[in-house]
Scaffold this motif. Structure first.
Motif, PDB file in Angstrom:
ATOM      1  N   ARG A  74      32.193  29.726 -61.148  1.00 32.04           N
ATOM      2  CA  ARG A  74      32.072  30.207 -59.773  1.00 32.04           C
ATOM      3  C   ARG A  74      32.885  29.420 -58.749  1.00 32.04           C
ATOM      4  N   VAL A  75      33.348  28.245 -59.113  1.00 34.58           N
ATOM      5  CA  VAL A  75      34.059  27.383 -58.176  1.00 34.58           C
ATOM      6  C   VAL A  75      35.542  27.343 -58.511  1.00 34.58           C
ATOM      7  N   SER A  76      36.375  27.409 -57.485  1.00 32.72           N
ATOM      8  CA  SER A  76      37.819  27.348 -57.690  1.00 32.72           C
ATOM      9  C   SER A  76      38.472  26.525 -56.582  1.00 32.72           C
ATOM     10  N   PHE A  77      39.639  26.003 -56.905  1.00 33.88           N
ATOM     11  CA  PHE A  77      40.457  25.271 -55.944  1.00 33.88           C
ATOM     12  C   PHE A  77      41.476  26.235 -55.358  1.00 33.88           C
ATOM     13  N   ARG A  78      41.600  26.243 -54.015  1.00 31.03           N
ATOM     14  CA  ARG A  78      42.460  27.226 -53.359  1.00 31.03           C
ATOM     15  C   ARG A  78      43.417  26.559 -52.364  1.00 31.03           C
ATOM     16  N   ALA A 119      46.442  24.075 -46.296  1.00 26.20           N
ATOM     17  CA  ALA A 119      45.008  23.845 -46.467  1.00 26.20           C
ATOM     18  C   ALA A 119      44.684  23.646 -47.936  1.00 26.20           C
ATOM     19  N   LEU A 120      43.774  22.703 -48.217  1.00 23.55           N
ATOM     20  CA  LEU A 120      43.295  22.439 -49.574  1.00 23.55           C
ATOM     21  C   LEU A 120      41.812  22.777 -49.595  1.00 23.55           C
ATOM     22  N   LEU A 121      41.493  23.975 -50.066  1.00 28.07           N
ATOM     23  CA  LEU A 121      40.144  24.508 -49.939  1.00 28.07           C
ATOM     24  C   LEU A 121      39.441  24.596 -51.287  1.00 28.07           C
ATOM     25  N   LEU A 122      38.118  24.479 -51.237  1.00 26.21           N
ATOM     26  CA  LEU A 122      37.272  24.784 -52.375  1.00 26.21           C
ATOM     27  C   LEU A 122      36.542  26.091 -52.088  1.00 26.21           C
ATOM     28  N   LYS A 123      36.539  26.977 -53.063  1.00 25.36           N
ATOM     29  CA  LYS A 123      35.912  28.282 -52.912  1.00 25.36           C
ATOM     30  C   LYS A 123      34.781  28.414 -53.922  1.00 25.36           C
ATOM     31  N   ALA A 124      33.642  28.930 -53.467  1.00 27.34           N
ATOM     32  CA  ALA A 124      32.489  29.106 -54.352  1.00 27.34           C
ATOM     33  C   ALA A 124      31.986  30.535 -54.263  1.00 27.34           C
ATOM     34  N   ASN A 125      32.020  31.264 -55.389  1.00 26.65           N
ATOM     35  CA  ASN A 125      31.460  32.610 -55.441  1.00 26.65           C
ATOM     36  C   ASN A 125      29.935  32.530 -55.468  1.00 26.65           C
ATOM     37  N   LEU A 126      29.281  33.326 -54.641  1.00 26.31           N
ATOM     38  CA  LEU A 126      27.826  33.286 -54.554  1.00 26.31           C
ATOM     39  C   LEU A 126      27.157  34.138 -55.626  1.00 26.31           C
ATOM     40  N   THR A 127      27.862  35.137 -56.140  1.00 25.82           N
ATOM     41  CA  THR A 127      27.334  35.990 -57.210  1.00 25.82           C
ATOM     42  C   THR A 127      28.453  36.291 -58.198  1.00 25.82           C
ATOM     43  N   GLU A 128      28.101  36.915 -59.296  1.00 24.03           N
ATOM     44  CA  GLU A 128      29.078  37.373 -60.268  1.00 24.03           C
ATOM     45  C   GLU A 128      29.075  38.893 -60.287  1.00 24.03           C
ATOM     46  N   GLY A 129      30.193  39.471 -60.713  1.00 22.57           N
ATOM     47  CA  GLY A 129      30.297  40.921 -60.761  1.00 22.57           C
ATOM     48  C   GLY A 129      31.584  41.408 -60.142  1.00 22.57           C
ATOM     49  N   LEU A 170      33.690  32.447 -44.805  1.00 23.91           N
ATOM     50  CA  LEU A 170      33.052  33.259 -45.834  1.00 23.91           C
ATOM     51  C   LEU A 170      33.867  34.529 -46.034  1.00 23.91           C
ATOM     52  N   GLY A 171      33.706  35.129 -47.193  1.00 22.44           N
ATOM     53  CA  GLY A 171      34.485  36.323 -47.506  1.00 22.44           C
ATOM     54  C   GLY A 171      33.757  37.219 -48.479  1.00 22.44           C
ATOM     55  N   LEU A 172      34.382  38.343 -48.759  1.00 30.21           N
ATOM     56  CA  LEU A 172      33.856  39.323 -49.699  1.00 30.21           C
ATOM     57  C   LEU A 172      35.027  39.928 -50.448  1.00 30.21           C
ATOM     58  N   SER A 173      35.016  39.812 -51.775  1.00 30.42           N
ATOM     59  CA  SER A 173      36.094  40.351 -52.597  1.00 30.42           C
ATOM     60  C   SER A 173      35.567  41.455 -53.500  1.00 30.42           C
ATOM     61  N   ALA A 174      36.457  42.353 -53.892  1.00 27.01           N
ATOM     62  CA  ALA A 174      36.092  43.462 -54.772  1.00 27.01           C
ATOM     63  C   ALA A 174      37.258  43.753 -55.709  1.00 27.01           C
ATOM     64  N   ASP A 175      36.933  44.027 -56.970  1.00 21.92           N
ATOM     65  CA  ASP A 175      37.973  44.369 -57.940  1.00 21.92           C
ATOM     66  C   ASP A 175      38.696  45.633 -57.505  1.00 21.92           C
ATOM     67  N   MET A 176      40.035  45.577 -57.564  1.00 19.01           N
ATOM     68  CA  MET A 176      40.834  46.739 -57.200  1.00 19.01           C
ATOM     69  C   MET A 176      42.147  46.679 -57.981  1.00 19.01           C
TER      70      MET A 176
END
Length: 219
Positions: A74-78, A119-129, A170-176
């Motif tokens: 769930r965690v990535s470096f961005r 910017a050196l950001l850490l990103k954490a997804n709150l859910t999977e799917g 915060l953000g919201l991503s969707a498969d496309m």
């Protein structure tokens, strides 16, 4: 001089990105881009709070290219390199009473900077799917390549070129298709003094909020 410093900034960002890519070659690395609107303003020193004018939001463009390097499920470096417009607007108005009519008279000062920001950001997804809300944050360093004041009055502002800030959002991503479409909002909290006014060294720091759309796909 500005061209050399901008080149150094880009070179440093690419070096960091190359290092993490080499260390994370086994991961599903994504590359993406985003673009949107950034509304900038500045902090208000105590000296300015007694004045009748207040800094207002100044809209501008913001965009970036980035890598998304997974560190866990769930965690990535961005890391990202982008372009952002910051600034503020001051307005002051009064009325001229002619006895039979009041004529509003006002002044407007628009100050805007154009910066290259890494910017050196850490990103954490709150859910999977297939649809994933996420949060992100981290440090950012910007270099101002241009600054301007638009006003009819006489005003002298000096901008410091380097800007260190903390970024979160915060953000919201969707498969496309082959990647992910996303929308996100972020807040940029400036940590360094950016504006110098003649005779007075004011602790003015950048503040901005932005909204952007983007797309990322797996390499």
């Amino acid at each position: 001089m500005k061209t050399q410093l901008t080149t150094v900034l880009f070179g440093s960002a690419l070096t960091v990105v190359s290092l993490f890519v080499s260390l994370s070659s086994f991961a599903q690395i994504q590359v993406g881009f985003r673009g949107g609107v950034n509304w900038g303003t500045v902090s208000e020193p105590a000296l300015l709070k007694s004045l009748p004018v207040r800094p207002e939001l100044s809209p501008g463009f913001a965009g970036a290219i980035f890598l998304d390097i997974p560190l866990s499920n769930r965690v990535s470096f961005r890391p990202e390199v982008g372009y952002v417009q910051k600034g503020f607007v001051l307005r002051e108005g009064t009325n001229i009473d002619l006895g039979f009519i009041n004529i509003p008279v006002g002044a407007r000062v628009a100050y805007q900077t154009q910066s290259i920001q890494t910017a050196l950001l850490l990103k954490a997804n709150l859910t999977e799917g297939s649809v994933q809300p996420y949060i992100f944050g981290g440090p950012a360093v910007g270099y101002t390549v241009n600054g301007r004041v638009r006003t009819r009055a006489t005003a002298l502002f000096a901008t410091k070129p380097w800007d260190i800030s903390a970024v979160g959002g915060l953000g919201l991503s969707a498969d496309m298709g082959a990647g992910k479409f996303f929308v996100e909002a972020r807040y940029d909290y400036g940590l360094t003094r950016q504006l110098q006014v003649p005779l007075v060294n004011l602790p003015v720091r950048n503040r901005s909020v932005g909204v952007s759309l983007g797309y990322a796909f797996t390499l």
